[in-house]
Design a protein around this motif. Sequence first.
Motif, PDB file in Angstrom:
ATOM      1  N   THR A 249      -0.915  37.450  26.842  1.00  0.00           N
ATOM      2  CA  THR A 249      -1.762  37.539  25.550  1.00  0.00           C
ATOM      3  C   THR A 249      -1.186  36.875  24.397  1.00  0.00           C
ATOM      4  O   THR A 249       0.056  36.488  24.150  1.00  0.00           O
ATOM      5  CB  THR A 249      -2.342  38.878  25.117  1.00  0.00           C
ATOM      6  N   GLY A 250      -1.726  36.923  23.126  1.00  0.00           N
ATOM      7  CA  GLY A 250      -0.858  36.636  21.932  1.00  0.00           C
ATOM      8  C   GLY A 250      -0.167  37.611  21.154  1.00  0.00           C
ATOM      9  O   GLY A 250       0.525  37.204  20.382  1.00  0.00           O
ATOM     10  N   GLU A 313       3.649  43.199   9.291  1.00  0.00           N
ATOM     11  CA  GLU A 313       5.222  43.598   9.378  1.00  0.00           C
ATOM     12  C   GLU A 313       5.342  44.897   9.862  1.00  0.00           C
ATOM     13  O   GLU A 313       6.577  45.139  10.463  1.00  0.00           O
ATOM     14  CB  GLU A 313       5.798  43.275   7.929  1.00  0.00           C
ATOM     15  N   CYS A 314       4.541  45.695   9.679  1.00  0.00           N
ATOM     16  CA  CYS A 314       4.589  46.988  10.262  1.00  0.00           C
ATOM     17  C   CYS A 314       4.380  47.076  11.865  1.00  0.00           C
ATOM     18  O   CYS A 314       5.295  47.712  12.464  1.00  0.00           O
ATOM     19  CB  CYS A 314       3.705  48.140   9.737  1.00  0.00           C
ATOM     20  N   ALA A 315       3.429  46.106  12.211  1.00  0.00           N
ATOM     21  CA  ALA A 315       3.352  45.957  13.586  1.00  0.00           C
ATOM     22  C   ALA A 315       4.638  45.137  14.270  1.00  0.00           C
ATOM     23  O   ALA A 315       4.961  45.517  15.364  1.00  0.00           O
ATOM     24  CB  ALA A 315       2.123  45.254  14.084  1.00  0.00           C
ATOM     25  N   LEU A 316       5.134  44.467  13.578  1.00  0.00           N
ATOM     26  CA  LEU A 316       6.192  43.695  14.193  1.00  0.00           C
ATOM     27  C   LEU A 316       7.631  44.656  14.246  1.00  0.00           C
ATOM     28  O   LEU A 316       8.332  44.651  15.069  1.00  0.00           O
ATOM     29  CB  LEU A 316       7.043  42.487  13.219  1.00  0.00           C
ATOM     30  N   ALA A 330     -11.470  37.178   4.678  1.00  0.00           N
ATOM     31  CA  ALA A 330     -10.070  37.627   4.705  1.00  0.00           C
ATOM     32  C   ALA A 330     -10.115  38.506   6.197  1.00  0.00           C
ATOM     33  O   ALA A 330      -8.974  38.372   6.784  1.00  0.00           O
ATOM     34  CB  ALA A 330     -10.121  38.885   3.568  1.00  0.00           C
ATOM     35  N   VAL A 331     -11.158  38.977   6.635  1.00  0.00           N
ATOM     36  CA  VAL A 331     -10.988  39.526   8.236  1.00  0.00           C
ATOM     37  C   VAL A 331     -10.702  38.672   8.732  1.00  0.00           C
ATOM     38  O   VAL A 331      -9.652  38.701   9.832  1.00  0.00           O
ATOM     39  CB  VAL A 331     -12.376  40.244   8.572  1.00  0.00           C
ATOM     40  N   ALA A 332     -11.410  37.363   8.802  1.00  0.00           N
ATOM     41  CA  ALA A 332     -10.829  36.117   9.717  1.00  0.00           C
ATOM     42  C   ALA A 332      -9.441  35.870   9.662  1.00  0.00           C
ATOM     43  O   ALA A 332      -8.590  35.286  10.695  1.00  0.00           O
ATOM     44  CB  ALA A 332     -11.648  34.844   9.499  1.00  0.00           C
ATOM     45  N   ARG A 333      -8.873  35.735   8.424  1.00  0.00           N
ATOM     46  CA  ARG A 333      -7.320  35.605   7.932  1.00  0.00           C
ATOM     47  C   ARG A 333      -6.613  36.436   8.622  1.00  0.00           C
ATOM     48  O   ARG A 333      -5.590  36.310   9.169  1.00  0.00           O
ATOM     49  CB  ARG A 333      -7.226  35.169   6.510  1.00  0.00           C
ATOM     50  N   ILE A 334      -6.913  37.861   8.581  1.00  0.00           N
ATOM     51  CA  ILE A 334      -6.044  38.710   8.975  1.00  0.00           C
ATOM     52  C   ILE A 334      -5.925  38.468  10.599  1.00  0.00           C
ATOM     53  O   ILE A 334      -4.947  38.671  11.349  1.00  0.00           O
ATOM     54  CB  ILE A 334      -6.818  40.302   9.085  1.00  0.00           C
ATOM     55  N   ARG A 335      -7.077  38.331  11.242  1.00  0.00           N
ATOM     56  CA  ARG A 335      -6.920  38.026  12.814  1.00  0.00           C
ATOM     57  C   ARG A 335      -5.972  36.852  13.014  1.00  0.00           C
ATOM     58  O   ARG A 335      -5.253  36.837  14.166  1.00  0.00           O
ATOM     59  CB  ARG A 335      -8.198  38.021  13.231  1.00  0.00           C
ATOM     60  N   ALA A 340      -0.962  34.565  14.965  1.00  0.00           N
ATOM     61  CA  ALA A 340       0.212  33.774  14.578  1.00  0.00           C
ATOM     62  C   ALA A 340       1.540  34.280  14.808  1.00  0.00           C
ATOM     63  O   ALA A 340       2.671  33.848  15.278  1.00  0.00           O
ATOM     64  CB  ALA A 340       0.161  33.149  13.319  1.00  0.00           C
ATOM     65  N   HIS A 341       1.531  35.692  14.359  1.00  0.00           N
ATOM     66  CA  HIS A 341       2.692  36.438  14.453  1.00  0.00           C
ATOM     67  C   HIS A 341       2.987  37.247  15.778  1.00  0.00           C
ATOM     68  O   HIS A 341       3.973  38.287  15.835  1.00  0.00           O
ATOM     69  CB  HIS A 341       2.985  37.172  13.381  1.00  0.00           C
ATOM     70  N   ALA A 342       1.980  37.002  16.785  1.00  0.00           N
ATOM     71  CA  ALA A 342       2.124  37.797  18.210  1.00  0.00           C
ATOM     72  C   ALA A 342       2.041  39.155  18.115  1.00  0.00           C
ATOM     73  O   ALA A 342       2.941  39.849  18.821  1.00  0.00           O
ATOM     74  CB  ALA A 342       3.155  37.168  18.909  1.00  0.00           C
ATOM     75  N   VAL A 343       1.216  39.648  17.342  1.00  0.00           N
ATOM     76  CA  VAL A 343       1.164  41.213  17.082  1.00  0.00           C
ATOM     77  C   VAL A 343      -0.561  41.569  17.294  1.00  0.00           C
ATOM     78  O   VAL A 343      -1.262  40.879  17.119  1.00  0.00           O
ATOM     79  CB  VAL A 343       1.672  41.897  15.860  1.00  0.00           C
ATOM     80  N   ASP A 344      -0.741  42.731  17.741  1.00  0.00           N
ATOM     81  CA  ASP A 344      -2.136  43.035  18.003  1.00  0.00           C
ATOM     82  C   ASP A 344      -2.744  44.134  17.100  1.00  0.00           C
ATOM     83  O   ASP A 344      -1.931  45.301  16.875  1.00  0.00           O
ATOM     84  CB  ASP A 344      -2.059  43.938  19.394  1.00  0.00           C
ATOM     85  N   LEU A 345      -3.564  43.910  15.897  1.00  0.00           N
ATOM     86  CA  LEU A 345      -3.910  44.769  15.031  1.00  0.00           C
ATOM     87  C   LEU A 345      -5.288  45.115  15.511  1.00  0.00           C
ATOM     88  O   LEU A 345      -6.091  44.333  15.843  1.00  0.00           O
ATOM     89  CB  LEU A 345      -4.098  44.407  13.556  1.00  0.00           C
ATOM     90  N   ARG A 346      -5.744  46.471  15.036  1.00  0.00           N
ATOM     91  CA  ARG A 346      -7.163  46.701  15.056  1.00  0.00           C
ATOM     92  C   ARG A 346      -7.737  46.386  13.504  1.00  0.00           C
ATOM     93  O   ARG A 346      -7.101  46.944  12.661  1.00  0.00           O
ATOM     94  CB  ARG A 346      -7.316  48.151  15.404  1.00  0.00           C
ATOM     95  N   VAL A 347      -8.441  45.320  13.525  1.00  0.00           N
ATOM     96  CA  VAL A 347      -9.039  45.117  12.128  1.00  0.00           C
ATOM     97  C   VAL A 347     -10.553  45.908  12.084  1.00  0.00           C
ATOM     98  O   VAL A 347     -11.478  45.551  13.019  1.00  0.00           O
ATOM     99  CB  VAL A 347      -9.384  43.505  11.987  1.00  0.00           C
ATOM    100  N   VAL A 348     -10.850  46.649  10.938  1.00  0.00           N
ATOM    101  CA  VAL A 348     -11.900  47.149  10.798  1.00  0.00           C
ATOM    102  C   VAL A 348     -12.643  46.690   9.460  1.00  0.00           C
ATOM    103  O   VAL A 348     -11.941  46.627   8.466  1.00  0.00           O
ATOM    104  CB  VAL A 348     -11.713  48.573  10.301  1.00  0.00           C
TER     105      VAL A 348
END
Length: 444
Positions: A249-250, A313-316, A330-335, A340-348
Amino acid sequence: MTDPSRPLADPIAGSHDGPARGGVTVVGIDAGGRPANPELAEALAGAGLVVGAARHLAVAPLPPGCATVVLGPLAPALDRLLAAVAVGTPAVVLASGDPGFFGIVRRLRAAGLRPRVLPAVSSVAAAFARAGRPWDDAVVVSAHGRDPRPALNACRALPAVAVLTAPGAGAAEIGAGLAGWSRRLVVAEHLGTDAERVTETTPAAAAARSWADPHVLLCLADPPGPSAADGGAALSGIDGGAAPAGGATGMRWDNQPAAPPSGGWALPESAYAHRDSMITKSEVRALAVARLRPRIGRLVWDVGAGSGSVGIECALLGAAVIAVEHDSRAVARIRANAAAHAVDLRVVAGHAPAALDDLPDPDAVFLGGGAPQALAAVARRRPQRVVLTLAAVDRVGPAVGLLRDAGYTVEGSQLSAARLADLPGGSIRLAATNPVVVLTGEQP
């Protein structure tokens, strides 16, 4: 060549060659309850004391007249082992799988014993083998006999996690806690027995059914196999199920998933897509991330996430992260930044404080801007640490007062960085960034 099953000489306890010299030998029993190691018979032949669970003692070829201790509470068994070693009586401890892997070897060494270990295949290795999947990229955590939240947060944060479960902290509970995260689960029950069942399922389906205890849970972020959508199809050939499909995955996918990021943190603003420099500057981000203390097992909220740089950076650094942001662009930019940094965030997507109501309780929260209503809602959830950045000085006093009234101790500092900038002719000047106050509230 050194025999890997025999311990190196210990400067405190000396060298042990096995039970013939009055030491302790720990022998792993495989997932099916069989004593697989060929050296077990030799170890038992000279033993004067054998310690193990009733099911393990029942399958071991015990010598006639050998004393046994059935494991229940560990303290009495440790006392018997220490007494045996003190008088030179050889002892054998029977344990499941690899006893050095979340097993009894740690407790024996803590008690001053230096055992010889003869391992079997661990239940985690067996579960990954049944699923037909490599596990050099996996993190192994335990929910057995401890707070299950760190194990759940590891599943939220990382692409491949194996969980050693316990009653009340297994596939059903972890599946329920993964609502909002895209994961698939592989549940391995009764490994090595005639009742063995290895099931691929979704978190929601896992939460809706009962599972045999104990079981091994694999939480995976790679694409689901063809059977995942049906809520639980058997693997390992049982019921004709197919092994899950693999694939990346990413998310970060290397052989050191728990290591700090190779590219570091407090990255330059150019590492993120953002709008009109509306991003937490790297100097401020460095302090904010340090104050949040992200690591595997913790859940961080990034409220008013903007570009998502703090949460990313916390996810890294291994934390599970929920980014809350109301602006759709901004939601689209966060995703995009997370990918781009290969981490998985849950975006609300939503406005705080209302968007916080149904989120799982955080260990730490970052608020950019420190809106009073959002800060008050965060404080009511009682995270261990709250970090906020304030550009407006008149907001500092009310924010400090609100946190103190909520029972937090508060410290703060004003950061004002001046960066090097080139001038015509080769000279260099200092270009000031806007000063920011960083407040940290901590539960005493």
